[in-house]
Design a protein around this motif. Structure first.
Motif, short mmCIF file in Angstrom:
data_model
loop_
_atom_site.label_atom_id
_atom_site.label_comp_id
_atom_site.label_asym_id
_atom_site.label_seq_id
_atom_site.Cartn_x
_atom_site.Cartn_y
_atom_site.Cartn_z
N LYS A 1 10.72 56.11 26.85
CA LYS A 1 10.20 55.14 27.85
C LYS A 1 10.19 56.00 29.23
CE LYS A 1 12.02 51.06 25.43
NZ LYS A 1 12.82 49.67 25.79
N GLU B 1 7.98 38.78 33.21
CA GLU B 1 8.08 40.14 33.75
C GLU B 1 6.75 41.05 33.44
OE1 GLU B 1 9.37 43.69 35.88
OE2 GLU B 1 10.06 41.54 36.01
N LYS C 1 2.42 51.13 20.73
CA LYS C 1 3.44 49.78 20.30
C LYS C 1 2.75 48.71 21.07
CE LYS C 1 8.00 48.39 19.84
NZ LYS C 1 9.60 49.04 20.03
N THR D 1 6.83 47.47 28.63
CA THR D 1 7.57 47.60 27.40
C THR D 1 7.89 46.39 26.39
OG1 THR D 1 9.67 47.46 28.58
CG2 THR D 1 8.71 49.58 28.47
N SER D 2 8.27 46.76 25.45
CA SER D 2 8.47 45.53 24.53
C SER D 2 9.65 44.80 24.40
CB SER D 2 8.41 46.02 22.99
OG SER D 2 9.37 46.99 23.00
N ASP D 3 10.41 45.07 25.58
CA ASP D 3 11.59 44.12 25.56
C ASP D 3 11.51 43.36 26.88
OD1 ASP D 3 11.49 46.25 27.40
OD2 ASP D 3 13.65 46.83 27.52
N LEU D 4 10.37 43.36 27.49
CA LEU D 4 9.96 42.56 28.99
C LEU D 4 9.93 41.08 28.45
CD1 LEU D 4 7.71 45.24 31.01
CD2 LEU D 4 10.27 44.68 31.08
N SER D 5 10.14 40.06 29.46
CA SER D 5 10.01 38.82 29.20
C SER D 5 8.43 38.48 29.78
CB SER D 5 10.88 37.86 30.13
OG SER D 5 10.43 38.43 31.54
N ASP D 6 7.87 37.50 29.20
CA ASP D 6 6.60 37.07 29.59
C ASP D 6 6.26 37.02 31.02
OD1 ASP D 6 6.38 36.72 26.82
OD2 ASP D 6 5.59 34.55 26.99
N GLN E 1 4.79 53.77 20.19
CA GLN E 1 5.58 53.57 19.11
C GLN E 1 6.54 54.81 18.94
OE1 GLN E 1 3.20 53.22 15.54
NE2 GLN E 1 3.17 51.06 15.81
N ASP F 1 0.68 44.42 19.69
CA ASP F 1 2.00 43.25 20.04
C ASP F 1 1.04 41.96 20.61
OD1 ASP F 1 3.62 41.33 21.50
OD2 ASP F 1 5.25 42.94 20.96
N GLU G 1 4.36 51.12 26.43
CA GLU G 1 5.33 51.71 25.52
C GLU G 1 4.39 52.36 24.18
OE1 GLU G 1 9.40 50.73 23.05
OE2 GLU G 1 8.42 49.20 24.37
#
Length: 286
Positions: A114, A130, A155, A123-128, A110, A159, A108
Motif C-alpha cells: 500500500k 473516508e 483491487k 484502499t479496501s479497508d476504508l469506510s464509505d 491486488q 469493488d 489499492e
C-alpha cells in the motif's frame, strides 16, 4: 428494371453501409438536380478519420518526460497524481497549453504494498465516509481537472461498494471516470452506465516495457484496433520511460496523417457519448 434504377439501388446500398460513427449509422444524402439520383452529402468525408485519445499517467512528481509529453504537436491528456510536489505546477502548465487534466487517483492493487501508492490513496479497508473524503480532497488538490482515472487499482476497480462511491463523487463534481483497465473484471464501466456517466475504458497500455521498439509496437497495435473500431484510448506514462514514450509517439505522428486524429479525452466523451457535466452540481476543481 432500368439501368438508372439499378444504379440508384446500388448507390443507395453503398451509402447505407458507408456512414458509421461510434457504432451509429448515419444516412445523409444530397439530391443532384437533373440527374434524378442520390449521392452522399459531403462525399469527400464519407470515411471520417478515426479518433485516438492518448492519456499520459503519473505526472505530479517532476517525472522525466513531463515537458516532452506536453510539448508534442498533437492533443494529449495528462493524468496528475494528487498531493505531490509538482501536482499544481503540472496541472497549471497543462491548462495553459490547453491540455485536458485528469486526477490520477491512487488505488489499492491486488498485489503490492500500500505504501507504493502515495498519499491519499483509496484502499479496501476504508469506510464509505473516508472514501468520499479522500476523493473530494484529491479533486480539490488538482486544479482544472475534468475527469479522473485510476493509478494501479486492480483491487479497487473490482469493488462495487468503493467504485460506486468514487463515481458518485465524480458525478457530483462534474467529472467523468476513465477506467485504466488494470483488471479484466473491473466494474467501472457497468457502474458508470448505471449512473449516467460515460463508460470510458483504456484500450491499450503503451509502455509496460521501456523500449522504443515496444512502445512503437504498442502504438501499431492501437492503429490495428482502429481498423475495426472508430475510437481508441491509449495510456502511457512519464517517469523512467517517459522520454522513450514521448519519442515513440512523436515518431508515429507522420503515419497518422489523414487517417487518425488525436483528440482530448473530453472531446471523445462529448463526441461518442454526448456527455457533458451537470452544471447545477457544485464543483470547486477550477
Amino acid at each position: 428494371m432500368s439501368i438508372r434504377r439499378q444504379r440508384r439501388r446500388q448507390l443507395k446500398k453503398k451509402v447505407l453501409s458507408s456512414f458509421k460513427w461510434g457504432g451509429l449509422r448515419i444516412i445523409a444524402f444530397s439530391l443532384v438536380l437533373g440527374a434524378g439520383i442520390m449521392v452522399p452529402a459531403n462525399a469527400s468525408q464519407a470515411d471520417p478519420m478515426k479518433k485516438a485519445a492518448i492519456i499520459i499517467d503519473d505526472l505530479g512528481n517532476g517525472m522525466k518526460g513531463t515537458e516532452e509529453i506536453m510539448s508534442l504537436p498533437i492533443k494529449v491528456t495528462v493524468a496528475i497524481m494528487p498531493f505531490l510536489p509538482t501536482t499544481k505546477k503540472d496541472a497549471e502548465f497543462a491548462h495553459q497549453k490547453g491540455i485536458d487534466v485528469l486526477i490520477h487517483m491512487p488505488m489499492e492493487p491486488q498485489r503490492g504494498r500500500k505504501d507504493w501508492l502515495g498519499p491519499g490513496a483509496i484502499t479496501s479497508d476504508l469506510s464509505d465516509e473516508e472514501i468520499r473524503k479522500r476523493v473530494e480532497a484529491a479533486i480539490d488538490d488538482v486544479p482544472h481537472a475534468i475527469g479522473m482515472n485510476n493509478h494501479m487499482g486492480s483491487k479497487i476497480t473490482t469493488d462495487r461498494r468503493i467504485m460506486s462511491i468514487v463515481l458518485d463523487v465524480c458525478k457530483e463534481r462534474g467529472l467523468f471516470f476513465v477506467d485504466s483497465k488494470t483488471h479484466h473484471q473491473s466494474v467501472v464501466a457497468e457502474l458508470a452506465i448505471q449512473k449516467g456517466l460515460p463508460p470510458v475504458v483504456n484500450d491499450i497500455f503503451l509502455d509496460d516495457r521501456h523500449t522504443i521498439s515496444h512502445v512503437t509496437n504498442q502504438i501499431k497495435l492501437a492503429e490495428k484496433k482502429l481498423e475495426n473500431q472508430d475510437t481508441c484510448v491509449m495510456i502511457g506514462h512519464v517517469g523512467g520511460g517517459g522520454l522513450t514514450t514521448a519519442s515513440a509517439i512523436q515518431s508515429s505522428i507522420p503515419r497518422w496523417s489523414g487517417k487518425i486524429e488525436t483528440i482530448s479525452i473530453s472531446e471523445m466523451v462529448r463526441q461518442v457519448w454526448k456527455w457533458s457535466p451537470d452544471t447545477t452540481l457544485p464543483t470547486s476543481n477550477k
